[in-house]
Design a protein around this motif. Structure first.
Motif, PDB file in Angstrom:
ATOM      1  N   LYS A 267       0.832  -1.214   0.000  1.00  0.00           N
ATOM      2  CA  LYS A 267       0.000   0.000   0.000  1.00  0.00           C
ATOM      3  C   LYS A 267       0.863   1.259   0.000  1.00  0.00           C
ATOM      4  O   LYS A 267       0.508   2.261  -0.635  1.00  0.00           O
ATOM      5  CB  LYS A 267      -0.967  -0.006   1.189  1.00  0.00           C
ATOM      6  CG  LYS A 267      -0.326   0.134   2.558  1.00  0.00           C
ATOM      7  CD  LYS A 267      -1.389   0.173   3.654  1.00  0.00           C
ATOM      8  CE  LYS A 267      -0.776   0.403   5.031  1.00  0.00           C
ATOM      9  NZ  LYS A 267      -1.798   0.426   6.103  1.00  0.00           N
ATOM     10  N   PHE A 268       2.010   1.222   0.681  1.00  0.00           N
ATOM     11  CA  PHE A 268       2.917   2.364   0.657  1.00  0.00           C
ATOM     12  C   PHE A 268       3.530   2.533  -0.736  1.00  0.00           C
ATOM     13  O   PHE A 268       3.707   3.652  -1.225  1.00  0.00           O
ATOM     14  CB  PHE A 268       4.032   2.188   1.692  1.00  0.00           C
ATOM     15  CG  PHE A 268       3.654   2.635   3.077  1.00  0.00           C
ATOM     16  CD1 PHE A 268       3.712   3.980   3.431  1.00  0.00           C
ATOM     17  CD2 PHE A 268       3.249   1.715   4.033  1.00  0.00           C
ATOM     18  CE1 PHE A 268       3.370   4.399   4.711  1.00  0.00           C
ATOM     19  CE2 PHE A 268       2.907   2.122   5.322  1.00  0.00           C
ATOM     20  CZ  PHE A 268       2.957   3.464   5.658  1.00  0.00           C
ATOM     21  N   LEU A 269       3.841   1.410  -1.394  1.00  0.00           N
ATOM     22  CA  LEU A 269       4.436   1.463  -2.721  1.00  0.00           C
ATOM     23  C   LEU A 269       3.435   2.003  -3.737  1.00  0.00           C
ATOM     24  O   LEU A 269       3.793   2.785  -4.635  1.00  0.00           O
ATOM     25  CB  LEU A 269       4.914   0.070  -3.129  1.00  0.00           C
ATOM     26  CG  LEU A 269       5.696  -0.032  -4.446  1.00  0.00           C
ATOM     27  CD1 LEU A 269       6.888   0.931  -4.461  1.00  0.00           C
ATOM     28  CD2 LEU A 269       6.182  -1.473  -4.659  1.00  0.00           C
ATOM     29  N   LYS A 270       2.181   1.618  -3.605  1.00  0.00           N
ATOM     30  CA  LYS A 270       1.123   2.125  -4.494  1.00  0.00           C
ATOM     31  C   LYS A 270       1.037   3.646  -4.394  1.00  0.00           C
ATOM     32  O   LYS A 270       0.943   4.357  -5.411  1.00  0.00           O
ATOM     33  CB  LYS A 270      -0.218   1.498  -4.122  1.00  0.00           C
ATOM     34  CG  LYS A 270      -1.375   2.008  -4.966  1.00  0.00           C
ATOM     35  CD  LYS A 270      -2.691   1.364  -4.538  1.00  0.00           C
ATOM     36  CE  LYS A 270      -3.847   1.919  -5.378  1.00  0.00           C
ATOM     37  NZ  LYS A 270      -5.157   1.303  -4.968  1.00  0.00           N
ATOM     38  N   LYS A 271       1.098   4.161  -3.173  1.00  0.00           N
ATOM     39  CA  LYS A 271       1.029   5.606  -2.955  1.00  0.00           C
ATOM     40  C   LYS A 271       2.268   6.298  -3.526  1.00  0.00           C
ATOM     41  O   LYS A 271       2.171   7.378  -4.120  1.00  0.00           O
ATOM     42  CB  LYS A 271       0.898   5.898  -1.465  1.00  0.00           C
ATOM     43  CG  LYS A 271       0.676   7.369  -1.150  1.00  0.00           C
ATOM     44  CD  LYS A 271       0.430   7.575   0.334  1.00  0.00           C
ATOM     45  CE  LYS A 271       0.175   9.057   0.627  1.00  0.00           C
ATOM     46  NZ  LYS A 271      -0.073   9.296   2.088  1.00  0.00           N
ATOM     47  N   SER A 302       8.772  -8.915  -7.521  1.00  0.00           N
ATOM     48  CA  SER A 302       7.356  -9.160  -7.791  1.00  0.00           C
ATOM     49  C   SER A 302       6.603  -7.854  -8.000  1.00  0.00           C
ATOM     50  O   SER A 302       5.759  -7.734  -8.900  1.00  0.00           O
ATOM     51  CB  SER A 302       6.741  -9.942  -6.626  1.00  0.00           C
ATOM     52  OG  SER A 302       5.411 -10.304  -6.901  1.00  0.00           O
ATOM     53  N   ALA A 303       6.936  -6.849  -7.196  1.00  0.00           N
ATOM     54  CA  ALA A 303       6.287  -5.537  -7.333  1.00  0.00           C
ATOM     55  C   ALA A 303       6.651  -4.899  -8.671  1.00  0.00           C
ATOM     56  O   ALA A 303       5.799  -4.292  -9.336  1.00  0.00           O
ATOM     57  CB  ALA A 303       6.702  -4.636  -6.181  1.00  0.00           C
ATOM     58  N   GLN A 304       7.906  -5.043  -9.077  1.00  0.00           N
ATOM     59  CA  GLN A 304       8.360  -4.452 -10.337  1.00  0.00           C
ATOM     60  C   GLN A 304       7.582  -5.032 -11.512  1.00  0.00           C
ATOM     61  O   GLN A 304       7.167  -4.305 -12.419  1.00  0.00           O
ATOM     62  CB  GLN A 304       9.852  -4.699 -10.527  1.00  0.00           C
ATOM     63  CG  GLN A 304      10.399  -4.117 -11.834  1.00  0.00           C
ATOM     64  CD  GLN A 304      11.910  -4.255 -11.928  1.00  0.00           C
ATOM     65  OE1 GLN A 304      12.624  -4.041 -10.964  1.00  0.00           O
ATOM     66  NE2 GLN A 304      12.393  -4.634 -13.105  1.00  0.00           N
ATOM     67  N   SER A 305       7.359  -6.334 -11.520  1.00  0.00           N
ATOM     68  CA  SER A 305       6.598  -6.975 -12.601  1.00  0.00           C
ATOM     69  C   SER A 305       5.188  -6.409 -12.685  1.00  0.00           C
ATOM     70  O   SER A 305       4.676  -6.105 -13.773  1.00  0.00           O
ATOM     71  CB  SER A 305       6.532  -8.484 -12.377  1.00  0.00           C
ATOM     72  OG  SER A 305       7.816  -9.058 -12.437  1.00  0.00           O
ATOM     73  N   PHE A 331      14.588  -1.603  12.166  1.00  0.00           N
ATOM     74  CA  PHE A 331      14.788  -2.083  10.802  1.00  0.00           C
ATOM     75  C   PHE A 331      14.094  -1.165   9.800  1.00  0.00           C
ATOM     76  O   PHE A 331      12.941  -0.764   9.997  1.00  0.00           O
ATOM     77  CB  PHE A 331      14.241  -3.506  10.653  1.00  0.00           C
ATOM     78  CG  PHE A 331      15.189  -4.571  11.132  1.00  0.00           C
ATOM     79  CD1 PHE A 331      15.835  -5.401  10.226  1.00  0.00           C
ATOM     80  CD2 PHE A 331      15.451  -4.736  12.477  1.00  0.00           C
ATOM     81  CE1 PHE A 331      16.714  -6.376  10.653  1.00  0.00           C
ATOM     82  CE2 PHE A 331      16.325  -5.702  12.929  1.00  0.00           C
ATOM     83  CZ  PHE A 331      16.967  -6.527  12.010  1.00  0.00           C
ATOM     84  N   ILE A 332      14.812  -0.845   8.730  1.00  0.00           N
ATOM     85  CA  ILE A 332      14.273   0.015   7.677  1.00  0.00           C
ATOM     86  C   ILE A 332      14.475  -0.674   6.333  1.00  0.00           C
ATOM     87  O   ILE A 332      15.550  -1.171   6.035  1.00  0.00           O
ATOM     88  CB  ILE A 332      14.979   1.386   7.670  1.00  0.00           C
ATOM     89  CG1 ILE A 332      14.625   2.165   8.948  1.00  0.00           C
ATOM     90  CG2 ILE A 332      14.588   2.200   6.435  1.00  0.00           C
ATOM     91  CD1 ILE A 332      15.345   3.485   9.070  1.00  0.00           C
ATOM     92  N   PHE A 333      13.408  -0.688   5.529  1.00  0.00           N
ATOM     93  CA  PHE A 333      13.492  -1.247   4.182  1.00  0.00           C
ATOM     94  C   PHE A 333      13.227  -0.122   3.192  1.00  0.00           C
ATOM     95  O   PHE A 333      12.198   0.565   3.266  1.00  0.00           O
ATOM     96  CB  PHE A 333      12.474  -2.370   3.981  1.00  0.00           C
ATOM     97  CG  PHE A 333      12.641  -3.116   2.686  1.00  0.00           C
ATOM     98  CD1 PHE A 333      13.824  -3.802   2.411  1.00  0.00           C
ATOM     99  CD2 PHE A 333      11.629  -3.144   1.737  1.00  0.00           C
ATOM    100  CE1 PHE A 333      13.999  -4.493   1.218  1.00  0.00           C
ATOM    101  CE2 PHE A 333      11.785  -3.835   0.546  1.00  0.00           C
ATOM    102  CZ  PHE A 333      12.969  -4.508   0.295  1.00  0.00           C
ATOM    103  N   THR A 334      14.159   0.082   2.269  1.00  0.00           N
ATOM    104  CA  THR A 334      14.050   1.165   1.295  1.00  0.00           C
ATOM    105  C   THR A 334      13.955   0.589  -0.110  1.00  0.00           C
ATOM    106  O   THR A 334      14.715  -0.304  -0.476  1.00  0.00           O
ATOM    107  CB  THR A 334      15.267   2.108   1.376  1.00  0.00           C
ATOM    108  OG1 THR A 334      15.365   2.632   2.702  1.00  0.00           O
ATOM    109  CG2 THR A 334      15.130   3.259   0.395  1.00  0.00           C
ATOM    110  N   ILE A 335      13.004   1.113  -0.885  1.00  0.00           N
ATOM    111  CA  ILE A 335      12.870   0.736  -2.288  1.00  0.00           C
ATOM    112  C   ILE A 335      13.177   1.964  -3.135  1.00  0.00           C
ATOM    113  O   ILE A 335      12.514   3.003  -3.007  1.00  0.00           O
ATOM    114  CB  ILE A 335      11.453   0.224  -2.606  1.00  0.00           C
ATOM    115  CG1 ILE A 335      11.132  -1.025  -1.771  1.00  0.00           C
ATOM    116  CG2 ILE A 335      11.322  -0.102  -4.093  1.00  0.00           C
ATOM    117  CD1 ILE A 335       9.723  -1.550  -1.955  1.00  0.00           C
TER     118      ILE A 335
END
Length: 395
Positions: A267-271, A302-305, A331-335
Motif C-alpha cells: 500500500k505504501f508502494l502504491k502511494k 514481484s512488485a516491479q513486474s 529495521f528500515i526497508f528502502t525501495i
C-alpha cells in the motif's frame, strides 16, 4: 709433596677463575651482539613498515583518475571563506572559483538550517544543475571557452563534470560549510567521504546519482555507510581513510515513514507510484522475521513486474530494495524506484521554444511517428531506452 699439591690447587683455582672470566666475557659479548642484532632487526622492521606505509598511503590531491583527470587542492579557497579573508590574495582561477562557489553554496543552502539539510541541498544542487552527458562544444559556445571538467572552476562555469569534477566541487562546498571531506578513488572513478555533525562519516557519489540521463536524482548514492553502500562503492580503496559507519544521516533513515508491519509495503508502494516518488523508505515498529528480511528482494522483483505491466507511466522502470538499521536499531526497508520511462530529452518539450520549433519542422519536413524529443506525449520505444555512462576512461 704438599707444596706441589698446593701449587696444583692454586693453578686449578686460577684456571677456574680464568674460565669463569672468559665465560662472563663471552656472555657479555654475545649479549652485546644480540642487542646489536635485535636493534638492527628493529630498524629493518621500522624501515619496512615505513616503506609499506608509503606504498599504501592514501593520496588525495594530486591523484590522477582515468589517466586524464587530477584531483586538485581547493584548501586555499575554503580556508579563505571560513576565515572571512579577502579572496584577492588567491590565484586568478581560485578567485573566480571562490565567487562561483559562494554563489552556488548560497543557492544550494537557501532556507536550510541543519548541517544535514545543507549537505543534502549541495548534493541536490550539483546533481540537478551539473551534467556529465552534455556536449562540451555546446557549453563552450555559452561560456566562450572550453574548460576542464575536473576542477570546481570548470564545473561551476560550464555546469558539466566528470566524476573528479563532481567530487572536488562537493568537497569544496562541504569544506566551506566547515565539514571534513575526502575524495576516495580507484583508477577510474572518484567519490566523496564526508563527516557530519554526528561525528560519523558517510559515502556520497554525485556523478552516479546524476547518471540516469532523465533528470531524476538517484538517491541510492547519497549518504551511505559501508553496509548500505557495499555494492556501490569500492571499499577496498579506503583502507587508510576513516570508516563510514554513520547511521543517523543515512538517506534511508532521514526519509523513513513508520509502518506497522512488513506487509504494509504494497500500500505504501502504491502511494509512492501515484505520487511519482523515486524513493520509499519504511521503518517497522516490530522487528521483521528472518524470513521476511530474506523476502525483501523477492517482494521488490514481484512488485516491479506488476508495476511495469499495469502502469503505462512505468513501462520501463527498475526497483531496488535495501535493508538497514537506524541509530535506534530499528529495521528500515528502502525501495529505490528508477523510472526510465520518463522523458530524457535535454530540452523541455512543453517550452515555447520547443513547440515553435516543432511547428516549423512539421511545416517544412512533415510529421514524424518516431521518437521526437520535441514532443511531450511521444510513446515510441526509443523514448524508454535506459542510459548508461561510458566505461572508457574516468567515470
Amino acid at each position: 709433596m704438599k707444596v706441589v699439591k698446593g701449587i696444583a690447587i692454586v693453578i686449578i683455582a686460577l684456571a677456574s677463575i680464568a674460565a669463569v672470566v672468559l665465560i662472563a666475557i663471552n656472555m657479555k659479548m654475545l649479549h652485546s651482539e644480540s642487542g646489536t642484532m635485535n636493534a638492527f632487526i628493529d630498524r629493518q622492521d621500522d624501515r619496512y613498515a615505513e616503506s609499506q606505509k608509503k606504498e599504501t598511503e592514501f593520496i588525495e590531491d594530486g591523484a590522477v583518475i582515468g589517466d586524464n583527470y587530477t584531483i586538485k587542492s581547493t584548501k586555499a579557497i575554503s580556508d579563505a571563506y571560513i576565515n572571512g579573508q579577502d579572496p584577492s590574495g588567491l590565484s586568478e582561477e581560485d578567485k573566480k572559483t571562490y565567487d562561483l562557489a559562494v554563489k552556488a553554496l548560497d543557492e544550494a543552502t537557501k532556507g536550510k538550517n541543519t548541517v544535514y539539510e545543507k549537505e543534502l541541498g549541495v548534493f541536490e544542487w550539483l546533481a540537478k544543475n551539473v551534467s556529465h552527458d552534455a556536449d562540451q562544444s555546446t557549453r563552450a559556445v555559452l561560456v566562450d571557452e572550453v574548460l576542464p571538467q575536473d576542477t570546481p572552476y570548470g564545473v561551476l562555469t560550464t555546469k558539466t563534470a566528470v566524476c573528479v569534477g563532481y567530487a572536488t566541487t562537493f568537497r569544496l562546498l562541504m569544506n566551506m560549510l566547515g565539514q571534513e571531506c575526502h575524495i576516495p578513488h580507484n583508477d577510474s572513478h572518484s567519490w566523496d567521504l564526508v563527516k557530519l555533525d554526528d561525528n560519523e562519516w558517510y559515502l556520497t557519489d554525485i556523478y552516479s546519482a546524476a547518471s540516469s540521463g532523465n533528470g531524476v536524482i538517484d538517491y541510492q548514492y547519497f549518504n551511505n555507510n559501508e553496509i548500505t553502500g557495499s555494492d556501490r562503492f569500492d571499499l577496498s580503496m579506503m583502507s587508510n581513510l576513516p570508516r563510514a559507519n554513520g547511521k543517523k544521516y543515512l538517506y534511508q533513515v532521514q526519509t523513513a515513514k513508520d509502518a506497522k508491519s512488513f506487509y504494509d509495503i504494497p500500500k505504501f508502494l502504491k502511494k509512492a507510484i501515484k505520487n511519482k516518488d523515486n524513493v520509499l523508505s519504511l521503518r517497522f515498529a516490530t522487528k521483521p522475521t528472518d524470513d521476511e528480511v530474506l523476502m525483501g528482494s523477492s517482494v521488490v522483483e514481484s512488485a516491479q513486474s506488476r508495476i511495469t505491466e499495469n502502469n503505462t507511466d512505468y513501462a520501463s522502470c527498475y526497483l531496488n530494495g535495501v535493508w538497514c538499521r537506524d541509530e535506534n536499531d530499528k529495521f528500515i526497508f528502502t525501495i529505490y524506484i528508477t523510472n526510465n520511462s520518463e522523458n530524457s530529452g535535454r530540452v523541455d518539450p512543453d517550452s515555447p521554444e520547443a513547440k515553435k520549433m516543432k511547428e516549423a519542422l512539421d511545416d517544412a519536413l512533415g510529421n514524424t511517428t518516431g521518437y521526437d524529443p520535441l514532443t511531450s506525449d511521444d510513446t515510441s520505444n526509443d523514448k524508454t531506452k535506459t542510459y548508461e555512462y561510458s566505461k572508457d576512461g574516468a567515470a
